[in-house]
Design a protein around this motif. Structure first.
Motif, PDB file in Angstrom:
ATOM      1  N   ASP A  62     -21.379 -61.066 -47.754  1.00 49.65           N
ATOM      2  CA  ASP A  62     -22.684 -60.796 -47.315  1.00 49.65           C
ATOM      3  C   ASP A  62     -23.707 -61.793 -47.646  1.00 49.65           C
ATOM      4  OD1 ASP A  62     -24.791 -59.123 -46.176  1.00 49.65           O
ATOM      5  OD2 ASP A  62     -25.176 -58.280 -48.030  1.00 49.65           O
ATOM      6  N   THR A  63     -23.208 -63.029 -47.490  1.00 47.22           N
ATOM      7  CA  THR A  63     -24.340 -64.171 -47.532  1.00 47.22           C
ATOM      8  C   THR A  63     -24.363 -65.166 -46.470  1.00 47.22           C
ATOM      9  OG1 THR A  63     -22.748 -65.708 -48.419  1.00 47.22           O
ATOM     10  CG2 THR A  63     -23.727 -64.134 -50.137  1.00 47.22           C
ATOM     11  N   GLN A  64     -24.826 -66.288 -46.427  1.00 52.44           N
ATOM     12  CA  GLN A  64     -24.537 -67.161 -45.364  1.00 52.44           C
ATOM     13  C   GLN A  64     -23.363 -67.868 -45.342  1.00 52.44           C
ATOM     14  OE1 GLN A  64     -26.853 -71.039 -45.568  1.00 52.44           O
ATOM     15  NE2 GLN A  64     -27.400 -70.819 -43.574  1.00 52.44           N
ATOM     16  N   GLY A  65     -22.683 -67.851 -46.425  1.00 52.06           N
ATOM     17  CA  GLY A  65     -21.405 -68.069 -46.460  1.00 52.06           C
ATOM     18  C   GLY A  65     -21.469 -69.588 -47.226  1.00 52.06           C
ATOM     19  N   TRP A  66     -20.132 -70.369 -47.624  1.00 55.58           N
ATOM     20  CA  TRP A  66     -19.815 -71.404 -48.013  1.00 55.58           C
ATOM     21  C   TRP A  66     -18.382 -71.784 -47.740  1.00 55.58           C
ATOM     22  CZ3 TRP A  66     -16.931 -72.730 -52.586  1.00 55.58           C
ATOM     23  CH2 TRP A  66     -16.675 -71.745 -53.506  1.00 55.58           C
ATOM     24  N   LEU A  67     -18.250 -72.879 -48.385  1.00 53.38           N
ATOM     25  CA  LEU A  67     -16.582 -73.702 -47.780  1.00 53.38           C
ATOM     26  C   LEU A  67     -16.253 -73.988 -48.946  1.00 53.38           C
ATOM     27  CD1 LEU A  67     -17.826 -75.821 -44.709  1.00 53.38           C
ATOM     28  CD2 LEU A  67     -16.388 -73.627 -44.669  1.00 53.38           C
TER      29      LEU A  67
END
Length: 222
Positions: A62-67
């Motif tokens: 539930d965020t913009q996401g990351w890698l």
């Protein structure tokens, strides 16, 4: 410039993301993306696939996401390319988050047009709310990054929050946007200047006025 660091590859990170794989929906999207490129050039799909992977991680958190590193490895294996090539792309472009991110990623443009129009005040307003560049607030809501030009020079200063741009900002207007997000609301994206629709002159059109409400053929008047 952005303060960025890559999240260390730890056993805990591996335990959480080591089994990353496309969802059925994203597997179909990934296949379509790769098919856009000529035979032998499939590695050119690395940028849209990294974006797709980041969004899948974001959907889980539930965020913009990351890698995370294991997710980058998955993309590298999918495209049969060295992991270092994927890491080079992910660390070069600020559109990719290489460390955990808050629910709302506040990206403040600090390039010359925005700076001349008050981006320093916008950054100060973010810091007044407890944000620090390269970090996430304790409540997990906001992460702050300073970025280069995002193409909204005519409506500077601006910030991008997740996928939405907010333009013609003042510290007060930014506070209103951030307050709305914190309350779970969806503030109006785009210009925050009252009476301004997009990036037309603040005083209204001065030429081609007949085009405001309908298409107009000027050729007979030239």
């Amino acid at each position: 410039m952005a303060d960025r660091y890559i999240e260390p590859d730890t056993p805990e990170l591996r335990a959480r993301w080591g089994n990353f794989a496309w969802t059925d929906e994203n597997a179909a999207k990934a296949k379509d993306i790769v098919a856009r490129y000529p035979e032998g050039r499939q590695r050119s799909a690395v940028m849209p696939l990294l974006d797709l992977a980041q969004r899948q991680v974001g959907a889980e958190l539930d965020t913009q996401g990351w890698l995370p590193i294991p997710v980058m490895e998955y993309v590298a294996d999918y495209l049969d390319m060295p992991i270092i090539r994927v890491v080079e792309v992910a660390t070069f472009y600020t559109m990719y988050n290489i460390a955990p991110i808050g629910r709302f990623h506040v990206q403040v443009c600090g390039t010359t047009p925005c700076m001349l129009r008050g981006s320093d005040d916008i950054m100060a307003a973010c810091k007044a709310r407890g944000m620090q560049k390269g970090h996430t607030t304790e409540d997990g809501l906001f992460s702050l990054t300073e970025v280069e030009c995002m193409g909204n020079c005519a409506s500077a200063p601006m910030v991008q929050i997740n996928d939405d741009n907010y333009e013609d900002l003042t510290p007060e207007r930014l506070d209103a946007v951030l307050d709305a997000l914190a309350r779970g609301e969806t503030p109006k994206a785009g210009t925050q200047e009252p009476g301004r629709h997009t990036v037309e002159p603040l005083g209204g059109p001065t030429t081609l006025k007949e085009m405001v409400s309908e298409n107009h053929d000027y050729r007979g008047e030239w």
